[in-house]
Design a protein around this motif. Structure first.
Motif, PDB file in Angstrom:
ATOM      1  N   ARG A  87       0.828  -1.207   0.000  1.00  0.00           N
ATOM      2  CA  ARG A  87       0.000   0.000   0.000  1.00  0.00           C
ATOM      3  C   ARG A  87       0.866   1.261   0.000  1.00  0.00           C
ATOM      4  O   ARG A  87       0.582   2.228  -0.720  1.00  0.00           O
ATOM      5  CB  ARG A  87      -0.937  -0.002   1.213  1.00  0.00           C
ATOM      6  CG  ARG A  87      -2.068   1.008   1.096  1.00  0.00           C
ATOM      7  CD  ARG A  87      -3.044   0.906   2.268  1.00  0.00           C
ATOM      8  NE  ARG A  87      -3.728  -0.371   2.347  1.00  0.00           N
ATOM      9  CZ  ARG A  87      -4.747  -0.724   1.591  1.00  0.00           C
ATOM     10  NH1 ARG A  87      -5.212   0.109   0.671  1.00  0.00           N
ATOM     11  NH2 ARG A  87      -5.324  -1.901   1.748  1.00  0.00           N
ATOM     12  N   VAL A 109      -4.543  -4.258  -3.693  1.00  0.00           N
ATOM     13  CA  VAL A 109      -4.064  -3.040  -3.023  1.00  0.00           C
ATOM     14  C   VAL A 109      -3.846  -1.880  -4.000  1.00  0.00           C
ATOM     15  O   VAL A 109      -4.319  -0.759  -3.739  1.00  0.00           O
ATOM     16  CB  VAL A 109      -2.795  -3.335  -2.194  1.00  0.00           C
ATOM     17  CG1 VAL A 109      -2.172  -2.037  -1.693  1.00  0.00           C
ATOM     18  CG2 VAL A 109      -3.136  -4.252  -1.023  1.00  0.00           C
ATOM     19  N   VAL A 133      -5.772   1.696  -3.799  1.00  0.00           N
ATOM     20  CA  VAL A 133      -5.023   2.951  -3.684  1.00  0.00           C
ATOM     21  C   VAL A 133      -5.411   3.919  -4.806  1.00  0.00           C
ATOM     22  O   VAL A 133      -5.532   5.130  -4.592  1.00  0.00           O
ATOM     23  CB  VAL A 133      -3.505   2.673  -3.711  1.00  0.00           C
ATOM     24  CG1 VAL A 133      -2.715   3.966  -3.887  1.00  0.00           C
ATOM     25  CG2 VAL A 133      -3.073   1.972  -2.425  1.00  0.00           C
TER      26      VAL A 133
END
Length: 439
Positions: free
Chosen positions: A95, A146, A150
């Protein structure tokens, strides 16, 4: 156990190197015919085709293609605490690295009232593929999900093959990883059919078409992604894995051999290459391989991969020649285990990910480096990149001009539209400055 290709004293032009590069016999073009049929079947028959393909390729017929949310919750509750801790740390690192990939919005002004803004906008919906044939890949759940989160993707669907040992369900560790990330739309489907389902949708199971398909897989998954590209976006043709190690006499032969074996473990068609300017070092690596192969759990698979036409020890005149070979090959994973990395690294142009030094093995990138392990294969690193937050973002240009700013450039617009024999383009501009007729 592994072939040797001696390029010392040979020409180093790109055309020559491309002819000499070892590749698997089964390539994407060969697999495309089968993948096209499977995608077409899913497009026409939907859920029935997916169930039949699961029986054919996975040896089991799922009770339900779409996974019940309760099964995801149960898998997460039963997850081994050590595996959960490792996944949570991987999520944290990926992340953070993915957040650094999001470009900033920019503004370009051409004087008062003339503005072009560029923003990066996420796609609406994505389909993420997690392989599940010879191994279990909860790490691929992390690597796919992820960056999409994001980037700000609002709708995320995930697919992984049905598992015979779990009565046609998705592997519970895959489900647990999805649960950790809050993913509730999961499908028990695999291979080219799953890619086709993402691209075309399957209304009977509530699967709406996606905008982008990402994720690694075998050669048929890679072929399927090539076939649906244009109907949907893809990350890259992330097919059967590859490792290329550039090493000199300063490297540790045992560690290099271990790294070659680590990627050969994935699949019989996996490619493991060592490129070196030291014949004694090459011989040392070859001496290390048999014992390491014999002692690993999947020794038969590893031996087949190392002995295949896609794997080799490549001898070159110097490290500059090694870089030339690597750039033409375009490896998914490139390790640099040389004494003078600072001199070699600037020569590297084409690689999905580069691992520098003896303590940065590809296995680190597979799990916990923070980098993404969904990377282009089959030479794709020469023109495409690995998966990242940017995969799910589109640059959009927003143009705002005032009347005065448009009037300033109007003569240029008219001149160019006239030169292109598109006069209405210019007229659309001059109309804004012409006197309005009086009623």
């Amino acid at each position: 156990m592994i072939q040797t290709i001696d390029l010392r004293g040979r020409a180093r032009d790109r055309a020559t190197l491309r002819r000499l590069i070892p590749r698997p016999i089964l390539d994407i073009d060969v697999a495309s015919s089968s993948a096209r049929d499977l995608i077409g079947d899913v497009s026409e028959r939907g859920e029935s085709a997916l169930l039949e393909q699961s029986e054919r390729f996975d040896g089991v017929r799922p009770q339900h293609v779409r996974v019940n949310a309760d099964a995801i919750d149960a898998a997460l509750a039963a997850l081994d605490p050590a595996v959960r801790a490792a996944l949570e740390e991987a999520i944290r690192r990926v992340r953070a690295a993915s957040a650094a990939q999001v470009p900033v919005a920019t503004r370009t002004e051409f004087g008062s009232g003339a503005l072009v803004e560029q923003r990066w906008h996420p796609v609406e919906r994505v389909g993420l593929y997690v392989p599940g044939g010879k191994a279990v890949y909860p790490s691929s759940v992390v690597m796919n999900v992820v960056p999409a989160q994001v980037a700000g993707v609002r709708s995320i669907a995930l697919a992984s093959p049905a598992q015979r040992q779990y009565d046609g369900a998705v592997h519970p560790t895959i489900l647990a990883a999805a649960g950790l990330l809050g993913i509730t739309e999961v499908y028990a489907m695999g291979g080219a059919g799953a890619i086709g389902a993402f691209a075309h949708g399957v209304p009977s199971i509530g699967l709406e078409p996606v905008d982008v398909v990402t994720g690694p897989g075998n050669i048929f998954v890679a072929a399927a992604k090539r076939l649906v590209k244009g109907l949907v976006g893809i990350d890259s043709e992330a097919g059967t894995t590859e490792i290329l190690v550039i090493a000199d006499a300063s490297a540790d032969a045992r560690l290099v051999a271990a790294d070659l074996v680590s990627q050969a473990e994935h699949d019989e068609a996996a490619a493991s290459l060592l490129v070196t300017d030291s014949a004694p070092f090459a011989a040392a690596v070859e001496r290390e391989l048999p014992a390491i192969v014999a002692s690993t759990a999947h020794s038969e698979r590893v031996a087949t991969a190392l002995g295949g036409p896609q794997s080799a020890v490549v001898l070159v005149d110097d490290l500059e020649a090694a870089a030339d070979f690597s750039n033409v090959y375009g490896p998914e994973h490139l390790e640099l285990q040389v004494e003078d990395v600072a001199a070699l690294l600037p020569l590297i142009h084409s690689a999905g990910a580069v691992f520098v030094g003896p303590h940065s093995p590809v296995s680190l990138g597979d799990y916990l480096a923070g980098s993404n392990h969904v990377l282009p294969t089959g030479g794709g690193a020469r023109f495409s990149s690995g998966l990242g937050a940017f995969t799910f973002l589109r640059p959009q240009q927003i143009v705002t001009y005032s009347e005065t700013a448009l009037e300033t450039v109007a003569p240029h617009i008219v001149a160019l539209s006239t030169a292109e024999d598109l006069p209405a383009h210019g007229e659309a501009v001059t109309a804004r400055f012409a006197p309005r007729p009086v009623d």
